[in-house]
Every structure is written in C-alpha cells, then in structure tokens.
Design a protein around this motif. Sequence first.
Motif, short mmCIF file in Angstrom:
data_model
loop_
_atom_site.label_atom_id
_atom_site.label_comp_id
_atom_site.label_asym_id
_atom_site.label_seq_id
_atom_site.Cartn_x
_atom_site.Cartn_y
_atom_site.Cartn_z
N VAL A 78 27.01 92.79 102.14
CA VAL A 78 25.88 92.09 102.67
C VAL A 78 24.99 91.44 101.90
N TYR A 79 24.95 90.33 101.99
CA TYR A 79 24.13 89.53 101.13
C TYR A 79 23.16 88.17 102.00
N LEU A 80 22.31 87.93 101.12
CA LEU A 80 21.28 86.81 101.56
C LEU A 80 21.86 85.27 100.88
N GLN A 81 21.65 84.39 101.49
CA GLN A 81 22.17 83.21 101.30
C GLN A 81 20.69 82.41 101.25
N GLU A 82 20.28 81.63 100.25
CA GLU A 82 18.87 81.02 100.16
C GLU A 82 19.07 79.70 100.95
N VAL A 83 17.99 79.25 101.53
CA VAL A 83 17.85 77.95 102.05
C VAL A 83 16.21 77.74 102.32
N MET A 84 15.71 76.50 101.90
CA MET A 84 14.59 76.18 102.31
C MET A 84 14.41 75.59 103.69
N VAL A 85 13.47 75.81 104.42
CA VAL A 85 13.25 75.70 105.72
C VAL A 85 12.03 75.06 105.99
N PRO A 86 11.84 74.26 107.16
CA PRO A 86 10.49 73.63 107.67
C PRO A 86 9.49 74.47 108.14
N HIS A 87 8.42 74.44 107.95
CA HIS A 87 7.17 75.22 108.44
C HIS A 87 6.38 74.44 109.31
N TRP A 88 6.62 74.51 110.45
CA TRP A 88 5.61 73.76 111.31
C TRP A 88 5.00 75.20 112.20
N VAL A 89 3.45 74.69 112.43
CA VAL A 89 2.86 75.77 113.08
C VAL A 89 2.19 75.07 114.40
N ARG A 90 2.44 75.90 115.41
CA ARG A 90 1.65 75.37 116.81
C ARG A 90 0.15 75.33 116.88
N GLY A 91 -0.60 76.08 116.15
CA GLY A 91 -1.96 76.11 116.20
C GLY A 91 -2.62 76.59 117.39
N ASP A 92 -3.79 76.18 118.11
CA ASP A 92 -4.18 76.69 119.20
C ASP A 92 -3.44 76.28 120.26
N LYS A 93 -3.67 77.21 121.57
CA LYS A 93 -3.01 76.99 122.81
C LYS A 93 -3.38 75.60 123.10
N GLU A 94 -2.40 74.86 123.66
CA GLU A 94 -2.28 73.46 123.94
C GLU A 94 -3.27 73.34 125.52
N VAL A 95 -3.73 72.05 125.56
CA VAL A 95 -4.49 71.84 126.78
C VAL A 95 -3.95 70.45 127.37
N GLY A 96 -3.44 70.70 128.69
CA GLY A 96 -3.07 69.42 129.20
C GLY A 96 -3.94 69.47 130.57
N ARG A 97 -4.31 68.25 131.02
CA ARG A 97 -5.46 67.99 132.04
C ARG A 97 -4.77 66.48 132.59
N ILE A 98 -4.64 66.39 133.82
CA ILE A 98 -4.75 65.28 134.70
C ILE A 98 -6.49 65.04 135.00
N ILE A 99 -6.57 63.50 134.45
CA ILE A 99 -8.30 63.32 134.67
C ILE A 99 -8.28 62.19 135.27
N ASN A 100 -9.48 61.94 135.88
CA ASN A 100 -9.68 60.44 136.48
C ASN A 100 -8.80 60.13 137.55
N SER A 101 -8.39 61.38 138.40
CA SER A 101 -7.34 60.77 139.51
C SER A 101 -8.38 60.63 140.77
N LYS A 102 -7.96 59.73 141.44
CA LYS A 102 -8.62 59.47 142.73
C LYS A 102 -8.10 60.60 143.77
N LEU A 103 -7.31 61.20 143.74
CA LEU A 103 -6.52 62.19 144.51
C LEU A 103 -7.24 63.41 144.41
N VAL A 104 -7.07 63.93 143.05
CA VAL A 104 -7.43 65.33 142.54
C VAL A 104 -8.42 65.49 141.62
N GLY A 105 -9.06 64.30 141.25
CA GLY A 105 -9.99 64.32 140.32
C GLY A 105 -9.46 64.85 138.92
#
Length: 465
Positions: A78-105
């Motif tokens: 049993v052994y480990l194999q070294e590998v450098m990996v990217p480190h991306w972090v999501r941060g805060d919970k994302e916000v998505g919003r439809i705005i300025n809609s004539k139908l739903v506001g």
Amino acid sequence: MVAAATALTLPAMAQQNYAQDSATIKKIYDNALTSFESYENLRYLTKNIGARLSGSPQAAAAVEWSRQVMEEMSLDRVYLQEVMVPHWVRGDKEVGRIINSKLVGTADAPICALGSSVGTGDAGLSAEVVEVKSFEELEKLGKKNVKGKIVFFNRPFDNTHIETMRAYGGAVDQRGGGPVAAAKLGAVGVLVRSMTNDFQDVPHTGNTRYEEGVTKIPAAAISTNGAEQLSKLLKNDPGLKFYMRMTCQTLPDVLSYNVIGEIKGSEKPDEIIVVGGHLDSWDLGEGAHDDGTGCVQSIEVLRLMKDLGLKPKRTIRAVMFMNEENGLRGGRKYAELAKAQGEKHVAAIESDAGGFTPRGFGIDGTEAQYNKVLTWKKLLTPYGLHDIVRGGGGADIGPLKGQGSVALIGFDPDSQRYFDYHHTQIDTFEQVNRREMQLGAASMAALVYLISEHGLEGGSAKAQK
C-alpha cells in the motif's frame, strides 16, 4: 496420435476451466452480497469525511482513510503517489436572481458556480441575458448582441438516447467551453443549463475551462427548472436582467496523493490489472455515486480476493485517483509514472458511473481483447452482465492508452438515474442502494479474476457463439 489425443483433451480442459471459473465467480458474488464492509466503507467516506474537492482538508482526510483501510487488509503493498492538485474554493452560497422582469418582477433562480470559475466580486453582477442553444448560434449573434451581457447556454439533454452518458456527452461542451466562447464576444458572465435529463430545482456543478489571453468571466450552472423559467420569460421579455453573486476563487496548488493497494501476481507479477475510482468529489453533497461507490468497489475487489483465498496470477492494483473532477492530475500522474517505470498494464477497469445495477462493461482495446472478454459472456450473464460492448474506459485510466497493449474497460451500471445526482448536493449516501453497489463490486471482481486467470490475448470472434 499425439496430435489426436491433444485435440480430444482440449474440450475437456475447456469444460473444466468453465466449471472452475463458474464456481469461483459464484463464491465472489455470494461473499460480496453477504458482506456489509463495502457499504460501511461508503458510509464512513461520505458521512464522516463528506465532500472531497481536491486541495481541501476533506480530500486529505480521504487519502489517509483509504490508505489505512487498505493497510488493514494486509495487502502486499500500500503506498501513496504524490501529485500536485488545483485548489479551488466555492466561497459563500451563490445567489441567482431574475430581476427587472415585466412578468414576475424579481424571482430567485437556483445556481451554483462551475468549478474553476472566477467570482463576481462581493457586489455581484447583473446584466441582460441572451439565450443560445449552440456555439454556432452564439457566433451568429456576434459581439454586437453579446457584449456586456450574460450568455445563457440552454441546450438540454437529448432524451432519445437510451444511454444517458451519450446525452451528457452531447450537452457538456457548453459547460466546459461556454465561458471562453462567450468572453471572446464580450460577455460579462455565463449561465449553463444543468447537466441532467431530470427537471429539478437543484443546480449541477462541474468543471469549466479558461484560456490564456481570454478574459475570465464568472460561470454558473442554473437548475433545469430555473433554466425553463428563464427561457420562457426571455421569450416575452428579452430585456430582463439576471443577478448573480459568487465568491469562488482559485488558491495555490496543493500536494495530494493517489492511494494505491496491490496484491502481487503469483505467476505473472509484472502484468498489472488496475481497478479504480476517483477519491475526490465536488464540494456539494457527499460524493456518494460520484465517485465514492467506485472507490469502495475497487477496494472491495481486493478484499474479495483476500477473503476467498484467491491467488491471482497477475498483479491486481486498486487505485484511488485524486483530482478527476477539476484537473485529472491523478490519472495523468499515474500514467506518467507507469511509463517512466516501464510497467506493463494488461487491463485497467474504472468505476465512475454510479453505484447502480450492473449492466456490463465497455471495452476499449484490440479486437482480440474484446473477443476474449466475449468468451466469458456465459459466465457473466447469469449476474445481469449482458452488455459487453466496444468502447469504454474512463477519465482516470484514459492516460494509460497507448502504453503497450493495455485494455481500458469501463464498468457500466444502469445509467438512468445517474444524472439525477451527478455533481449535486443530493449525491449523498442515502441515494445509494446497498445491494446494487455490492453487485457492482462483485461484477468488477469477477472480470478481474477472469483476466488474471486467463489474460486478454487469443480471443476469437467465434467465442461468443
């Protein structure tokens, strides 16, 4: 006379091999289906460690956990194999919003950042939206109609495909290449319809790619229900705007590892059979189907060999690959080191399509290798493995292609539910059926056993008949 005697003994020998193989495969299934070890391993990986994005503390914990699990099995190595990996972090919970809609506001829309995306800044981003179904459609719009806007890629899965992986393959290019294509025309952001054939409020993440010299713009997945709503609103109100806020960022690369356990072959130890899955997962949910099941199934293959006292002729190596989701660096590093060390791989089997009911295997290899697997079809069909097809492999084992005569084999479970959970917050332990997952582990172990016993050369087209 000698030749005649030999000819007479061949059918008897073949019959004896069939009976022995059949009995061994039955023992493999009996053991796998009455043992809870693989399921409990999955429970620990998902519930105690959780989501395991490359570079995260959870990914590091998963490395140590899998190393310890395999060390406790008293494997040959049993052994480990070294590998450098990217480190991306999501941060805060994302916000998505439809705005300025004539139908739903104003209306909330479920989104999540795509992997590797840049953020919007704390204030977020709002802009008009232009919808496209293809890159050709985007190009026809040109800079005049795209500059300063959010491009909404809304090409759905083609649900006429019975195999949902084909539908995924026909849609995923907009996730991977959409942000670059949109940025080249002056877009300020991208929304991509989630990669699923289901209608859900759950957004599906997944990696995107940027290109040197092209402005990096924020990119998010929108749930399929959100995509349907946005598309309908745009038809009647093309001037509406969309607001998105994401605080994701990419940090410096981190040292991580592939985790490898092996049983040395008793007769041909230099011939290697790999079985593996990827240890990393997206940071949403628990990475159960993608790819916790593939990892614990691969470990289970080794446990079954040990527990049943089987002594494989060829070396069997279970590899927990790191960084499949947002870089494939673990798979590439494994192949690079295998080539540098002159290793001879005869087969590599990957489980990365969920822990669902087994259907068969896809074979990316020579005609002889494919036909050799077909000779075992009668041994495998009693266990539901009816689909032995050309094509297959997997992302992590793909870099091995071209290194000698290695056959790349993808384990194919039923695909109908996979994209309900793929890359989402609902990919949790509770969504995995214990028996289906155990059947998958047994299926992989059965094929590994047959390859180890008989090799993959010498098959003929007549073998299937």
